[in-house]
Design an enzyme around this catalytic site. Sequence first.
Site, PDB file in Angstrom:
ATOM      1  N   HIS A 106      28.087  69.939  64.647  1.00  0.00           N
ATOM      2  CA  HIS A 106      27.053  70.687  64.761  1.00  0.00           C
ATOM      3  C   HIS A 106      26.453  70.769  66.231  1.00  0.00           C
ATOM      4  O   HIS A 106      25.372  71.144  66.385  1.00  0.00           O
ATOM      5  CB  HIS A 106      25.861  69.931  63.546  1.00  0.00           C
ATOM      6  CG  HIS A 106      26.318  70.402  62.326  1.00  0.00           C
ATOM      7  ND1 HIS A 106      25.854  69.935  61.368  1.00  0.00           N
ATOM      8  CD2 HIS A 106      27.386  71.143  61.730  1.00  0.00           C
ATOM      9  CE1 HIS A 106      25.955  70.136  60.098  1.00  0.00           C
ATOM     10  NE2 HIS A 106      26.967  71.153  60.376  1.00  0.00           N
ATOM     11  N   LEU A 200      21.689  55.344  51.779  1.00  0.00           N
ATOM     12  CA  LEU A 200      20.544  54.609  51.404  1.00  0.00           C
ATOM     13  C   LEU A 200      20.419  54.878  49.787  1.00  0.00           C
ATOM     14  O   LEU A 200      20.100  54.149  48.959  1.00  0.00           O
ATOM     15  CB  LEU A 200      19.266  55.322  51.955  1.00  0.00           C
ATOM     16  CG  LEU A 200      18.042  54.404  51.884  1.00  0.00           C
ATOM     17  CD1 LEU A 200      18.532  52.935  52.659  1.00  0.00           C
ATOM     18  CD2 LEU A 200      16.871  55.106  52.802  1.00  0.00           C
ATOM     19  N   ALA A 217      22.462  51.848  56.338  1.00  0.00           N
ATOM     20  CA  ALA A 217      23.635  51.844  57.211  1.00  0.00           C
ATOM     21  C   ALA A 217      23.614  50.677  58.075  1.00  0.00           C
ATOM     22  O   ALA A 217      24.974  50.011  58.298  1.00  0.00           O
ATOM     23  CB  ALA A 217      23.712  53.246  57.969  1.00  0.00           C
TER      24      ALA A 217
HETATM   25  N1  APR Z   1      20.877  54.274  56.054  1.00  0.00           N
HETATM   26  C1  APR Z   1      21.898  55.076  55.278  1.00  0.00           C
HETATM   27  N2  APR Z   1      21.421  56.383  54.898  1.00  0.00           N
HETATM   28  C2  APR Z   1      20.325  56.802  55.093  1.00  0.00           C
HETATM   29  C3  APR Z   1      19.203  55.801  55.822  1.00  0.00           C
HETATM   30  C4  APR Z   1      19.830  54.588  56.199  1.00  0.00           C
HETATM   31  N3  APR Z   1      18.969  53.754  56.927  1.00  0.00           N
HETATM   32  N4  APR Z   1      17.885  56.542  55.825  1.00  0.00           N
HETATM   33  C5  APR Z   1      18.303  57.587  55.096  1.00  0.00           C
HETATM   34  N5  APR Z   1      19.677  57.782  54.538  1.00  0.00           N
HETATM   35  C6  APR Z   1      20.223  58.890  53.972  1.00  0.00           C
HETATM   36  C7  APR Z   1      18.936  59.665  53.073  1.00  0.00           C
HETATM   37  O1  APR Z   1      19.077  58.910  51.827  1.00  0.00           O
HETATM   38  C8  APR Z   1      19.779  60.891  53.073  1.00  0.00           C
HETATM   39  O2  APR Z   1      20.796  61.075  51.952  1.00  0.00           O
HETATM   40  O3  APR Z   1      20.636  59.843  54.904  1.00  0.00           O
HETATM   41  C9  APR Z   1      20.633  61.076  54.398  1.00  0.00           C
HETATM   42  C10 APR Z   1      20.049  62.236  55.408  1.00  0.00           C
HETATM   43  O4  APR Z   1      20.219  63.229  54.907  1.00  0.00           O
HETATM   44  P1  APR Z   1      19.693  64.653  55.724  1.00  0.00           P
HETATM   45  O5  APR Z   1      18.424  64.423  56.111  1.00  0.00           O
HETATM   46  O6  APR Z   1      20.244  65.766  54.747  1.00  0.00           O
HETATM   47  O7  APR Z   1      20.780  64.715  56.923  1.00  0.00           O
HETATM   48  P2  APR Z   1      22.240  65.240  56.869  1.00  0.00           P
HETATM   49  O8  APR Z   1      23.057  65.091  55.728  1.00  0.00           O
HETATM   50  O9  APR Z   1      22.893  64.691  58.475  1.00  0.00           O
HETATM   51  O10 APR Z   1      22.061  67.031  57.233  1.00  0.00           O
HETATM   52  C11 APR Z   1      23.096  67.682  57.370  1.00  0.00           C
HETATM   53  O11 APR Z   1      21.502  69.502  57.928  1.00  0.00           O
HETATM   54  O12 APR Z   1      19.881  70.489  58.868  1.00  0.00           O
HETATM   55  C12 APR Z   1      20.931  70.241  58.895  1.00  0.00           C
HETATM   56  O13 APR Z   1      22.329  70.336  60.892  1.00  0.00           O
HETATM   57  C13 APR Z   1      21.627  69.722  60.200  1.00  0.00           C
HETATM   58  O14 APR Z   1      23.421  68.054  60.423  1.00  0.00           O
HETATM   59  C14 APR Z   1      22.310  68.598  59.732  1.00  0.00           C
HETATM   60  C15 APR Z   1      22.794  69.019  58.413  1.00  0.00           C
END
Ligand code: APR
Length: 231
Positions: A106, A200, A217
């Site tokens: 991304h 998480l 994580a």
């Molecule tokens: N350890 C593990 N997992 C975690 C932690 C942690 N400390 N904190 C939060 N999470 C988890 C949340 O429960 C959630 O399921 O990480 C995930 C984050 O999800 P999103 O916020 O949706 O992020 P992501 O999946 O990277 O988003 C994908 O969306 O907006 C676009 O381009 C952007 O790359 C991004 C894509």
Amino acid sequence: MERIVILTGAGISAESGLATFRGPDGLWEGHRVEDVATPQAFARDPELVQRFYDARRARLAEVEPNAAHRALARLDAEWPGALLIVTQNVDDLHERAGARRVLHMHGELNSAWCRACDARHPWEAELLPEPPCPSCGEAGTLRPDIVWFGEMPYAMDRIDDALRACDLFVSIGTSGAVYPAAGFVQTARYVGARTLEMNLEPSLGSVWFDEVRTGPASALVPAWVEEMLRR
Ligand code: APR
């Protein structure tokens, strides 16, 4: 030696202090994603979008990689077989932890892309007020080198090749809400790879994984890396 593909998302950087996208309020740093992370938003209000990403880029200087980034960097350094870390994150924490086999599907905050001459430049400064492109000299043509909604993620061919050749697919800290990354697990399963999720909470796609480990994580990833390197 197992060939490994690791997908990371915002959850791996959460404990470094970077906000995830889909927090409880549904906002990303106070904005709706479609107001800052689409080409339409940039066309409508380039200043708002540039200011938003300038702030995200500046924030990188205030955060550090955490134990999960460091563990993946160790695995990258010590795993003798094929390994690829595909990150959806636009931060540089994998690299700062020392990982080398990293693909930013991304894009990256620390990169600027010139819409006039197509050049990309490492970029740690602000993009407002509009600096000239170092390649073509045009002003007002640089944008964050970020893949917005509706745009094509980077390096999809390389990622697809790695997925089709992998024995183990591991997804870390991603909600499974955004395609094509959310579909990688299905490609890996299709070719017979083992699949492991560390998050998480169970993600939207957790049913597709052979094994799901829930927790932060910074605890799960070092423990898993230790397991992999001890075998
Ligand atoms: N350890 C593990 N997992 C975690 C932690 C942690 N400390 N904190 C939060 N999470 C988890 C949340 O429960 C959630 O399921 O990480 C995930 C984050 O999800 P999103 O916020 O949706 O992020 P992501 O999946 O990277 O988003 C994908 O969306 O907006 C676009 O381009 C952007 O790359 C991004 C894509």
